[in-house]
Design an enzyme around this catalytic site. Structure first.
Site, PDB file in Angstrom:
ATOM      1  N   ASP A 553      -6.306   0.801 -14.493  1.00 11.83           N
ATOM      2  CA  ASP A 553      -5.071   0.502 -13.757  1.00 11.83           C
ATOM      3  C   ASP A 553      -4.267   1.805 -13.662  1.00 11.83           C
ATOM      4  O   ASP A 553      -4.629   2.818 -14.279  1.00 11.83           O
ATOM      5  CB  ASP A 553      -4.332  -0.557 -14.587  1.00 11.83           C
ATOM      6  CG  ASP A 553      -3.094  -1.099 -13.923  1.00 11.83           C
ATOM      7  OD1 ASP A 553      -2.941  -0.942 -12.706  1.00 11.83           O
ATOM      8  OD2 ASP A 553      -2.262  -1.694 -14.659  1.00 11.83           O
ATOM      9  N   GLU A 556      -3.213   5.821  -9.692  1.00 15.95           N
ATOM     10  CA  GLU A 556      -2.841   6.465  -8.405  1.00 15.95           C
ATOM     11  C   GLU A 556      -2.662   7.963  -8.531  1.00 15.95           C
ATOM     12  O   GLU A 556      -2.969   8.662  -7.549  1.00 15.95           O
ATOM     13  CB  GLU A 556      -1.561   5.808  -7.869  1.00 15.95           C
ATOM     14  CG  GLU A 556      -1.710   4.354  -7.501  1.00 15.95           C
ATOM     15  CD  GLU A 556      -1.831   3.417  -8.688  1.00 15.95           C
ATOM     16  OE1 GLU A 556      -1.303   3.760  -9.753  1.00 15.95           O
ATOM     17  OE2 GLU A 556      -2.460   2.362  -8.551  1.00 15.95           O
ATOM     18  N   ASP A 630       0.284  -5.658  -7.575  1.00 15.35           N
ATOM     19  CA  ASP A 630       1.337  -6.560  -8.063  1.00 15.35           C
ATOM     20  C   ASP A 630       1.971  -7.373  -6.948  1.00 15.35           C
ATOM     21  O   ASP A 630       3.064  -7.070  -6.464  1.00 15.35           O
ATOM     22  CB  ASP A 630       2.394  -5.743  -8.802  1.00 15.35           C
ATOM     23  CG  ASP A 630       1.803  -5.036 -10.007  1.00 15.35           C
ATOM     24  OD1 ASP A 630       0.660  -5.372 -10.368  1.00 15.35           O
ATOM     25  OD2 ASP A 630       2.472  -4.161 -10.568  1.00 15.35           O
TER      26      ASP A 630
END
Ligand code: NOJ
Length: 980
Positions: A553, A556, A630
């Site tokens: 996760d 980025e 999300d």
């Protein structure tokens, strides 16, 4: 991510306290626009849009300062090399090396570099240690190396009068017309222009130049001041946003180009955005966006829907589609990229004075902050050709293990190993199947990955063993930020071995994320990847065993105190590349590293790794699944998940899902139930929830909701053979796993904007999830002339450009079966997919109007790579002339025979024929022929058509092997009942 700026201040106090505060403040469900740039806040986007405006104003691309230097043209073995010269007043002409490589399959690659930077003949500012070249390694990460061979038979047909013309492709069917002044390329199929480069004159390669320090303007002086620069230089040398200043040691270096698709009214792709499948116009106007689609992988808190804002991943691949053709463009650049889209109506018949309606051209304008211009054009001509071509270049989706296609149960967080065991037991108590339970960040000791919170997870192995008893798995999260704390060996090794990302001063970069102060692994560095592998071995990552898999996760990367919640662009990676150059690839390097680490956990025991990633780029499909981050527990987000997932398929990364139930907030029981029905048809099916939400495992809701969700889950499990076959097809052909209307019916213009219904693989199953509160019916569009049959009760719906209304009370997910398909299932309910391995099959044969049907089935052990040596079954199932036949599609390998032996007991226990001919009404048996018997009998039961429902028949226990040749002969007259 689950953090707002108010959350950031909380890091000083303990995480727990922070979470408490956050949970007390009611969440505002709105993206923080001010955290992320608009085009006019991004220097290069603003400059390139301004250039486009000035070209539009000038009304002609002829002022474009880029000309091909004709004497420089060399053409050999399907490769054209030349120089483009950029000529601007008062500047030495800038030489831009051009390479055009003509590839097979109607693809072509156009690369433009900049000679001065290429030769290192530039000066960097601030004594920066970074590389001087334009970033030229995006291909090393995104491409597999396949599909790059030039077609040696390509011919330079003409090189005169300011034009060079090359023909190539199968039968020389494709043609590229390269205009010299200004430089531009038009790509043709036969005589039809499909794609045009620089037809509008927006080509821009911001060349290197030294910074000229202009004297400060003396406001009191009466003398003539220095002339203002023609171009907007305000963000050439540094750029400030949200209090962060980017030092830009290489000055302005953007690349941009207009690409037009003449006659193409729809474009798709450019994942990841939360908007409709058919991309919108971006230059304002009613119903349009006023911002370009942005691709700059970001952790966007509470992202908004119907927006061109960037999200967590980027795939700069776009398909343009019209009735008889699909073409594509893959913009191989890993820097921040914006794409403007406009559509222009063009009158094709001047005699009708605009009344003919004309055709629509889609015009796109691509802008990247740095790197090369490196573009693949694909001339199709079908969506399937594009999928195959793009997959060949960037890799096909991995064939996952079976469990990965089953249901995943996640939340932030299961709080202890006892909690996990309890949830596991409850699923069994309520007879709800699931395969994987997940642990979010709280399982760690103080967010130190590769450790366990000893208080709450004292015995992870016993937890994993309990799961293993039902062949279930555990997925744990590991993020790329590594806690910066003395005594934490992983963090210390990262630093001491020099494997972390550096800041612009070439020191280890430090920023904030879940663990507080953190450093980031630089997975661009081969040494870092080797080290990463070592961390996953079972003796290093204590408390894990073979059934533990991974979730990456925040890759980025998310940096809570960084510009736009990510890394400064002037950070430095392995090879001295600036972060700005490779930002969009960063997440992929990390999940790839994890994938390879998992492959090597134990020598001699290689299973297909499962890794979920949030951030991605072209090529991520080779080693991960993705989810849409999300989302929110509301109906709008449920609806938005469908075009987003369909777009992942168009973009070549089809193993995609969305948090079922919605991440933020508590879904109503109806919403959650509908979400499970929709999720049962996401390629990646996982329930997940924010730490502040109420528990919502399917058994928590009570009846009728628990029962309805259980049915949806069982449906997923029953159809796993069909999913597995669809994944296999995707892994060999590049096709999407769930397919949009335009993809399946490319000639039907009415379907081009439909993005709320979809087909599962090639099964003919057409699904339309209910995504509106309180809806008890849906309208489903049936394009082709076939009949469609309700999946559950065989009600007949006629197709042929028709919209049909289907009743959809809460307990019903609208699914139709298109006539002409054979769908493999396993109908015995089990706790997990692993326990279904040896179960027999049911084949659902849905006869077409002409009494035919076909399908395929792919089977292997579902966990190892044995299929690469032939350990699989791949069969064509055909119903024709009253006979159902299974024939081999596979090719033999060294492991074929031994694998076939292992599954010889796995048989077909039932055949259901929908739309059965009425001549079967008088029959009670069928004849089965296989290796063992010639004409054994099996029982047939016929059910006549009643009401609007089709007739159907079942064959009980034909007992033919799934892996062998066989045929089943039915009665001998066929007549289409539904067409009476
Ligand atoms: C952000 C992810 O998007 C979310 O799914 C996860 O629960 C949190 N990080 C915590 O790890």
């Amino acid at each position: 991510m689950a953090r707002s700026s108010r959350g950031m201040y909380c890091w000083a106090i303990s995480t727990l306290l922070c979470l408490l505060i956050l949970s007390l403040v009611s969440p505002s469900a709105a993206v923080k626009h001010h955290d992320f740039k608009r085009c006019d806040q991004s220097g290069f986007c603003k400059r390139n849009r301004a250039l486009a405006d000035s070209m539009i104003q000038a009304g002609s691309p002829d002022t474009s300062p880029y000309n091909l230097d004709a004497p420089s043209i060399k053409f050999k073995n399907g490769v054209l090399e030349a120089s483009i010269i950029k000529s601007i007043p008062n500047t030495v002409p800038v030489r831009l090396p051009l390479t055009v490589t003509f590839l097979d399959r109607g693809n072509v690659r156009v690369t433009v570099d900049e000679e001065k930077r290429q030769k290192g003949d530039i000066e960097l500012r601030h004594d920066s240690p970074v590389r001087k070249e334009r970033y030229n390694e995006a291909g090393a990460w995104a491409l597999t190396g396949a599909g790059l061979q030039s077609q040696k038979s390509a011919v330079l047909a003409r090189a005169s009068k300011g034009v060079s013309e090359v023909s190539w492709g199968p039968d020389g069917r494709f043609k590229a017309v390269i205009r010299h002044a200004p430089f531009g390329v038009e790509f043709y199929t036969g005589e039809e222009k499909q794609v045009a480069f620089n037809g509008r004159g927006f080509l821009n390669v911001e060349h290197w130049r030294p910074k000229i320090d202009r004297p400060a303007v003396d406001e009191n002086s009466t003398e003539q001041q220095t002339v203002e620069p023609v171009e907007d230089e305000s963000t050439w040398w540094e750029e400030t946003f949200g209090g962060n200043t980017d030092s830009k040691p290489k000055g302005p270096e953007s690349v941009a180009l207009d690409i037009t698709f003449p006659g193409y009214g729809h474009v798709y792709g450019l994942a990841e955005h939360a908007g409709p499948l058919s991309l919108k116009q971006t230059r304002g106007g009613e119903g349009n966006y006023d911002q370009p689609y942005r691709m700059y992988n970001s952790d966007i808190f509470e992202y908004e829907l119907d927006s061109p804002m960037t999200l967590y991943g980027s795939i700069p691949f776009l398909q343009a589609h019209k009735k008889d053709s699909t073409v594509g463009v893959f913009w191989l650049n890993a820097a921040e990229t914006w794409v403007d889209i406009t559509k222009a109506r063009r009158d094709t018949n001047p005699l009708t004075l605009g009344l003919s309606g004309g055709v629509v051209d889609t015009q796109t304008h691509w802008m990247s902050e740095s790197g090369l211009l490196d573009i693949f054009v694909m001339l199709g001509p079908t969506p399937q050709h594009l999928a195959k071509s793009y997959g060949e270049l960037t890799g096909y989706t991995q064939l996952p293990a079976t469990f990965a296609m089953a249901y995943h149960q996640c939340r932030w967080n299961y709080v202890s190993d006892e909690d996990v065991k309890d949830v596991d037991r409850k699923f069994d108590k309520y007879n709800i199947p699931y395969d994987v339970i997940w642990l979010d960040i709280e399982y760690t000791d103080d967010k130190q990955y590769f450790t366990w919170d000893a208080l709450n997870f004292p015995d992870p192995i016993s937890m994993e063993k309990q799961l293993d008893e039902s062949e279930r798995k555990l997925v744990v999260i590991i993020d790329p930020h590594i806690k910066n704390k003395g005594g934490y060996s992983v963090g210390e090794e990262l630093k001491s071995k020099g494997l972390a990302v550096k800041n612009k001063e070439n020191n280890i970069f430090e920023g904030w994320c879940w663990p507080g102060s953190s450093n980031w692994i630089d997975a661009f560095n081969p040494a870092a990847r080797t080290w990463w592998k070592s961390l996953f071995s079972f003796d290093k990552f204590k408390g894990t065993m073979q059934n533990v898999w991974l979730w990456n996760d925040m890759n980025e990367p998310s940096v809570f105190n960084g510009p736009e919640i990510t890394m400064p662009r002037d950070n430095i990676h392995h090879g001295n590349w600036e972060h700005r150059d490779l930002h969009n690839i960063n997440g992929m390097t990390f999940h790839n590293a994890t994938y390879h680490a998992l492959l090597e956990r134990k020598k001699g025991d290689v299973r297909r790794p499962f890794v979920l990633t949030r951030s991605f780029y072209a090529g991520s499909q080779r080693s991960a699944a993705m989810w849409t981050g999300d989302n929110q527990a509301n109906w709008e987000h449920l609806a938005a998940s469908i075009p987003m997932i369909l777009n992942q398929g168009v973009s070549g990364f089809p193993f995609a899902g969305a948090d079922v139930g919605g991440f933020f907030g508590n879904p109503s029981k109806d919403l959650q139930t509908r979400w499970y029905q929709a999720g049962a048809f996401y390629p990646f099916f996982r329930g997940h929830a924010h730490i502040d939400t109420r528990r919502r495992e399917p058994y928590m809701l009570g009846e009728p909701y628990t029962g309805i969700m259980t049915q949806a889950l069982r449906l997923r499990y029953a159809l796993l053979p069909a999913w597995y076959t669809a994944f296999h097809e995707s892994s060999t052909e590049g096709y999407p796993i769930v397919r949009s209307q335009y993809y399946v019916h490319p000639k039907d213009e009415k379907g081009y904007e439909i993005d709320d219904q979809f087909y599962l693989g090639s099964t003919g199953l057409l699904v339309k999830p209910v995504t509106k509160e309180g809806a008890d019916s849906v309208d489903i569009y049936l394009s082709d002339e076939e009949n469609y049959f309700d999946y559950f009760d065989y009600t007949v719906y006629k197709g042929g450009l028709k919209t049909q209304r289907i009743a959809a009370p809460l307990e019903k997910l609208p699914i139709l079966m298109q006539g002409g398909h054979i769908i493999p299932r396993k109908d015995r309910p089990r706790k997990s997919s692993g326990l279904m391995k040896w179960d027999p099959y049911t084949l659902v044969v849905v006869l077409s109007k002409t009494g035919e049907a076909k399908g395929t089935i792919y089977v292997d052990d579902g966990e190892t790579f044995g299929y690469q040596q032939g350990a699989y079954v791949h069969r064509a199932l055909t119903f024709a002339d009253n006979r159902l036949t299974s024939s081999n599609l596979g090719t033999k390998g060294s492991k074929t025979a031994s694998y076939l032996k292992t599954i010889q007991e796995v048989t077909v226990e039932k055949i259901i024929v929908v739309n059965a001919p009425d001549a079967w009404a008088t029959q009670s048996e069928v004849l089965v022929t296989d290796g063992q018997s010639q004409g054994a009998k099996a029982e047939l039961t016929y059910h006549a058509a009643v009401g609007g429902k089709a007739a159907w028949a079942t064959v009980r226990r034909p007992d033919v092997q799934i892996g062998a040749d066989w045929s089943v002969a039915f009665g001998d007259t066929l007549r289409d009942k539904t067409d009476l």
